[in-house]
Design a protein around this motif. Structure first.
Motif, short mmCIF file in Angstrom:
data_model
loop_
_atom_site.label_atom_id
_atom_site.label_comp_id
_atom_site.label_asym_id
_atom_site.label_seq_id
_atom_site.Cartn_x
_atom_site.Cartn_y
_atom_site.Cartn_z
N LYS A 131 -12.92 19.28 -3.06
CA LYS A 131 -13.26 20.14 -4.19
C LYS A 131 -12.00 20.55 -4.96
CE LYS A 131 -15.78 24.32 -5.47
NZ LYS A 131 -16.66 25.43 -5.01
N ILE A 132 -10.95 20.92 -4.23
CA ILE A 132 -9.70 21.36 -4.87
C ILE A 132 -9.09 20.23 -5.69
CG2 ILE A 132 -7.30 22.00 -4.38
CD1 ILE A 132 -8.42 23.69 -2.03
N PHE A 133 -9.05 19.03 -5.13
CA PHE A 133 -8.45 17.92 -5.87
C PHE A 133 -9.34 17.45 -7.02
CE2 PHE A 133 -5.15 17.90 -2.85
CZ PHE A 133 -4.11 17.13 -3.39
N ASP A 134 -10.66 17.55 -6.86
CA ASP A 134 -11.56 17.19 -7.96
C ASP A 134 -11.36 18.08 -9.18
OD1 ASP A 134 -12.79 15.02 -6.83
OD2 ASP A 134 -14.61 16.08 -6.20
N VAL A 135 -11.19 19.37 -8.94
CA VAL A 135 -11.06 20.32 -10.05
C VAL A 135 -9.62 20.45 -10.52
CG1 VAL A 135 -11.33 22.74 -10.74
CG2 VAL A 135 -13.10 21.62 -9.35
N ASN A 136 -8.70 20.65 -9.59
CA ASN A 136 -7.32 20.97 -9.97
C ASN A 136 -6.54 19.77 -10.49
OD1 ASN A 136 -8.25 23.27 -8.76
ND2 ASN A 136 -6.55 23.51 -7.35
N LEU A 137 -6.82 18.58 -9.96
CA LEU A 137 -6.04 17.40 -10.34
C LEU A 137 -6.87 16.36 -11.10
CD1 LEU A 137 -3.34 15.90 -10.23
CD2 LEU A 137 -4.11 14.89 -8.06
N LYS A 138 -7.93 15.88 -10.48
CA LYS A 138 -8.72 14.82 -11.10
C LYS A 138 -9.29 15.25 -12.44
CE LYS A 138 -12.57 11.62 -10.26
NZ LYS A 138 -13.64 11.22 -9.30
N ALA A 139 -9.82 16.48 -12.51
CA ALA A 139 -10.39 16.96 -13.77
C ALA A 139 -9.31 17.09 -14.85
CB ALA A 139 -11.10 18.29 -13.56
N SER A 140 -8.10 17.47 -14.45
CA SER A 140 -7.00 17.55 -15.43
C SER A 140 -6.69 16.18 -16.00
CB SER A 140 -5.75 18.14 -14.77
OG SER A 140 -5.92 19.50 -14.47
N TYR A 141 -6.67 15.18 -15.13
CA TYR A 141 -6.47 13.80 -15.57
C TYR A 141 -7.58 13.36 -16.51
CZ TYR A 141 -8.09 8.97 -14.85
OH TYR A 141 -8.64 7.73 -15.02
N LEU A 142 -8.83 13.64 -16.14
CA LEU A 142 -9.97 13.22 -16.95
C LEU A 142 -10.00 13.94 -18.29
CD1 LEU A 142 -12.69 12.99 -14.16
CD2 LEU A 142 -11.73 11.08 -15.47
N LEU A 143 -9.67 15.22 -18.30
CA LEU A 143 -9.62 15.97 -19.55
C LEU A 143 -8.60 15.35 -20.50
CD1 LEU A 143 -9.81 19.57 -18.11
CD2 LEU A 143 -11.38 18.67 -19.84
N ALA A 144 -7.41 15.04 -19.96
CA ALA A 144 -6.37 14.44 -20.79
C ALA A 144 -6.81 13.08 -21.33
CB ALA A 144 -5.08 14.30 -19.99
N LYS A 145 -7.41 12.28 -20.46
CA LYS A 145 -7.86 10.95 -20.86
C LYS A 145 -8.94 11.03 -21.94
CE LYS A 145 -9.70 6.65 -18.87
NZ LYS A 145 -10.06 5.96 -17.61
N GLU A 146 -9.90 11.94 -21.73
CA GLU A 146 -11.02 12.05 -22.66
C GLU A 146 -10.63 12.75 -23.96
OE1 GLU A 146 -13.84 13.93 -20.08
OE2 GLU A 146 -14.04 12.14 -18.84
N ALA A 147 -9.52 13.47 -23.94
CA ALA A 147 -9.03 14.13 -25.15
C ALA A 147 -8.28 13.16 -26.06
CB ALA A 147 -8.10 15.29 -24.79
N LEU A 148 -7.82 12.05 -25.52
CA LEU A 148 -6.94 11.14 -26.27
C LEU A 148 -7.52 10.62 -27.59
CD1 LEU A 148 -5.07 9.02 -23.58
CD2 LEU A 148 -4.15 10.75 -25.12
N PRO A 149 -8.79 10.23 -27.66
CA PRO A 149 -9.29 9.75 -28.95
C PRO A 149 -9.07 10.74 -30.09
CG PRO A 149 -10.84 9.19 -27.22
CD PRO A 149 -9.81 10.09 -26.60
N GLN A 150 -9.26 12.03 -29.81
CA GLN A 150 -9.02 13.04 -30.85
C GLN A 150 -7.53 13.33 -31.02
OE1 GLN A 150 -11.65 16.51 -31.10
NE2 GLN A 150 -13.03 15.52 -29.65
N LEU A 151 -6.80 13.40 -29.92
CA LEU A 151 -5.37 13.69 -30.01
C LEU A 151 -4.62 12.60 -30.78
CD1 LEU A 151 -4.56 15.02 -26.41
CD2 LEU A 151 -4.68 16.35 -28.53
#
Length: 273
Positions: A131-151
């Motif tokens: 749970k900790i790695f899913d939220v604290n690390l993996k989700a941060s990676y996914l947020l950055a990746k999914e933000a890229l088209p707009q960024l």
């Protein structure tokens, strides 16, 4: 007694100065901030909005989002809100759909984190680790990746991850949490190198012990509080505004030549891996 009063007054003055901070460095820019209805996240949302950004706040609970949005709007700030559990793909999609409505994304601040268990890293359950790695690390990676088209459409791409001082010096009571936050330092370096040719900066902020609900475990008892303060050369706990100012620098034009770095704001606490 006099020293304690002096340090308390210093902290109040810093909070007052930070809360009154106002300039237009971020006018016309859109910022998404996760876990931004309380504590450090809310302080970041308020600071970026005061500097002119249109801000999307988010939280797992609708009531928290509604309250934060209402409070910030009463201050005359340009904010909107979305319910978002960062580990859920459908929620992240809604988050970036909201920034798209505002004209596209310029700034992503990944602040969400969990710590369901207290204790040493090798005492943790496997479910807590996941749970900790899913939220604290993996989700941060996914947020950055999914933000890229707009960024990538922005002339002003900024990503900031929020780590912690325990990423450098793990605390026994925050074992797995500390490890997940150390991994964020590596994610910051790797992503910054990849995105530098596109003029998108990626940085990290590592707060020390900040007066928030999340840090209650470290400050609730007099004994624990004293142990923590003994490790802080400045002799006082931080406040959320100490962190929001650092983030505001990194996402502004003033921070445009900083990338791949982790800025420690921890009152002088040891910060070496």
């Amino acid at each position: 007694m006099l020293k304690s009063k002096f340090l308390y007054n210093c902290a109040l003055q810093i909070r007052k100065m930070s809360s009154n901070a106002s300039c237009s460095r971020l006018t016309g820019r859109v910022a998404v901030i996760t876990a931004s209805t309380d504590g450090i996240g809310l302080a970041i949302a308020r600071r970026l909005a005061r500097e002119g950004a249109k801000v999307v706040v988010s939280s797992r609970r609708a009531t928290n989002v509604e309250k934060a949005v209402n409070d910030l709007k009463q201050e005359g700030l340009n904010v909107t809100g979305v319910v978002c559990h960062v580990a859920k793909a459908e929620d992240r999609k809604k988050l970036f759909a909201e920034s798209e409505k505002l004209g596209g994304l310029d700034i992503l601040v990944s602040n969400a984190a969990v710590n369901p268990e207290i204790g040493g890293v090798l005492d943790a359950s496997e479910s807590a680790w996941d749970k900790i790695f899913d939220v604290n690390l993996k989700a941060s990676y996914l947020l950055a990746k999914e933000a890229l088209p707009q960024l990538r459409k922005s002339k002003f791409g900024r990503i900031v991850f929020i780590s912690t001082i325990s990423a450098y010096v793990p605390l026994d009571v925050l074992g797995v949490y500390s490890v997940s936050k150390t991994a964020l330092l590596g994610l910051t370096k790797a992503a910054a190198n990849q995105l530098a040719p596109e003029n998108i900066t990626v940085n990290c902020v590592a707060p020390g012990v900040i007066k928030t609900r999340f840090a209650t475990t470290l400050t609730e008892s007099d004994e624990t509080r004293k142990q923590v303060l003994d490790k802080i050369p400045l002799g006082r706990l931080g406040v959320p505004e100490n962190i929001s100012g650092v983030v505001a620098l990194l996402v502004s034009d003033d921070g445009s030549y900083i990338t791949g770095e982790t800025i420690v704001a921890a009152g002088g606490m040891t910060s070496h891996l």
